[in-house]
Design a protein around this motif. Structure first.
Motif, short mmCIF file in Angstrom:
data_model
loop_
_atom_site.label_atom_id
_atom_site.label_comp_id
_atom_site.label_asym_id
_atom_site.label_seq_id
_atom_site.Cartn_x
_atom_site.Cartn_y
_atom_site.Cartn_z
N LEU A 1 1.02 -1.00 -0.11
CA LEU A 1 0.02 -0.20 0.07
C LEU A 1 0.83 1.33 -0.09
O LEU A 1 2.11 1.55 0.80
CB LEU A 1 -0.66 -0.26 0.91
CG LEU A 1 -2.01 -1.36 0.93
CD1 LEU A 1 -2.55 -1.59 2.40
CD2 LEU A 1 -2.78 -0.95 -0.26
N TYR B 1 2.96 3.56 7.35
CA TYR B 1 2.42 2.66 5.76
C TYR B 1 4.06 1.65 5.93
O TYR B 1 4.45 0.48 5.50
CB TYR B 1 2.63 3.53 4.25
CG TYR B 1 0.54 3.76 4.14
CD1 TYR B 1 0.37 2.94 3.60
CD2 TYR B 1 0.04 4.95 5.43
CE1 TYR B 1 -0.80 3.51 3.86
CE2 TYR B 1 -0.93 4.89 5.67
CZ TYR B 1 -1.41 4.30 4.25
OH TYR B 1 -3.04 4.42 4.21
N GLU C 1 -4.79 -0.82 8.15
CA GLU C 1 -4.32 0.12 7.49
C GLU C 1 -4.72 1.15 8.48
O GLU C 1 -3.83 2.24 9.15
CB GLU C 1 -4.75 -0.05 6.71
CG GLU C 1 -3.83 1.69 5.54
CD GLU C 1 -5.19 1.47 3.75
OE1 GLU C 1 -4.49 2.69 3.66
OE2 GLU C 1 -5.46 0.84 3.61
N ARG C 2 -6.34 1.32 9.03
CA ARG C 2 -6.65 2.78 9.81
C ARG C 2 -6.23 2.58 11.12
O ARG C 2 -5.85 3.62 11.94
CB ARG C 2 -7.82 3.05 9.49
CG ARG C 2 -8.69 4.29 10.42
CD ARG C 2 -8.44 5.66 9.49
NE ARG C 2 -7.90 6.67 10.00
CZ ARG C 2 -7.72 7.57 10.20
NH1 ARG C 2 -6.63 7.82 8.82
NH2 ARG C 2 -7.31 8.77 10.66
N CYS D 1 0.09 -5.38 8.26
CA CYS D 1 -1.68 -5.81 7.49
C CYS D 1 -0.65 -7.26 6.07
O CYS D 1 -1.43 -7.15 5.01
CB CYS D 1 -2.17 -4.71 7.47
SG CYS D 1 -2.49 -4.04 8.03
N LYS E 1 -15.17 -7.94 -0.99
CA LYS E 1 -15.55 -6.40 0.30
C LYS E 1 -15.11 -6.63 1.12
O LYS E 1 -14.50 -5.96 1.67
CB LYS E 1 -17.24 -6.55 -0.04
CG LYS E 1 -17.79 -5.25 0.73
CD LYS E 1 -19.17 -5.21 0.66
CE LYS E 1 -19.57 -4.11 1.35
NZ LYS E 1 -20.54 -4.14 1.61
N LEU F 1 -8.33 -5.02 5.42
CA LEU F 1 -7.36 -4.15 4.77
C LEU F 1 -7.96 -2.95 6.04
O LEU F 1 -6.15 -2.46 5.79
CB LEU F 1 -7.18 -4.96 3.52
CG LEU F 1 -5.86 -3.86 3.40
CD1 LEU F 1 -4.68 -3.97 4.28
CD2 LEU F 1 -5.50 -4.15 1.76
N SER F 2 -8.57 -2.43 5.44
CA SER F 2 -8.69 -0.80 5.44
C SER F 2 -8.25 -0.62 7.00
O SER F 2 -8.29 1.01 6.65
CB SER F 2 -9.75 0.28 4.60
OG SER F 2 -10.13 0.73 5.09
N ARG G 1 -11.50 -6.47 1.37
CA ARG G 1 -10.95 -4.82 1.29
C ARG G 1 -10.82 -3.80 2.83
O ARG G 1 -10.85 -3.23 3.01
CB ARG G 1 -11.26 -4.43 0.32
CG ARG G 1 -10.80 -4.77 -0.90
CD ARG G 1 -11.82 -4.34 -2.25
NE ARG G 1 -10.96 -4.65 -3.08
CZ ARG G 1 -11.64 -4.91 -4.26
NH1 ARG G 1 -12.65 -4.45 -4.83
NH2 ARG G 1 -11.49 -5.31 -5.69
N THR G 2 -12.78 -4.86 3.53
CA THR G 2 -12.75 -3.66 4.35
C THR G 2 -11.82 -4.01 5.56
O THR G 2 -11.69 -2.73 6.61
CB THR G 2 -14.41 -4.58 5.14
OG1 THR G 2 -15.13 -3.69 3.74
CG2 THR G 2 -14.52 -3.51 6.60
N SER H 1 -0.70 7.78 1.86
CA SER H 1 -1.87 8.81 1.25
C SER H 1 -1.90 10.26 2.22
O SER H 1 -2.32 10.69 1.92
CB SER H 1 -3.38 7.90 0.68
OG SER H 1 -3.96 7.91 1.94
#
Length: 149
Positions: free
Chosen positions: A35, A82, A129-130, A90, A119, A125-126, A122-123, A38
């Motif tokens: 990743l 990150y 990440e957060r 992660c 879905k 992983l998000s 991805r949820t 951002s």
């Protein structure tokens, strides 16, 4: 009659080669997905504060130094977060997301199938990440929006 030692070694070598070729093929280019930070999205509030301070008349004075340190601290925390996310925080979720992308989104499957199948991955992983980004914000003395507390 059993296999000789030489035959056993040859069989072991063939099995090892087959396993490694499967592994290399599944890696898809030889690297694990990563990743990219951002920074602009995660530090938007800190960056806006710096811009508004610098846009004011006399904005280059010492009044903006605290905001500049805040922006720098936010960016540094995001880069460190990150680095942790990609180097071990992660990685299992990154692998799962890459596998899902390869199996459901890169083939002839529809976008709807891709979204449905990936879905949950991805949820997760998000969320991972957060969580790691917020840990790094806290350790840097920042709130969850990247500004000083």
């Amino acid at each position: 009659m059993g296999l000789s030692d030489r035959g056993k070694l040859a069989l072991l070598g063939v099995c090892l080669t087959a396993c490694l070729s499967t592994f290399w093929t599944s890696m898809g280019g030889g690297s694990l997905g990563t990743l990219q930070p951002s920074i602009d999205e995660l530090c938007i509030k800190a960056h806006k504060a710096v811009r508004s301070c610098l846009d004011e008349p006399g904005g280059t004075n010492s009044g903006c130094n605290a905001l500049l340190r805040q922006g720098s601290a936010c960016e540094s925390a995001v880069v460190q977060a990150y680095r942790k996310i990609n180097m071990g925080g992660c990685t299992l979720l990154l692998q799962n997301a890459g596998l899902c992308q390869t199996e459901w989104c890169s083939s002839s499957s529809s976008k709807e199938e891709c979204d449905n199948e990936c879905k949950a991955v991805r949820t997760a992983l998000s969320a991972c990440e957060r969580h790691i980004v917020e840990e790094h914000f806290q350790s840097a003395g920042l709130s969850s929006d990247g500004t000083f507390k």
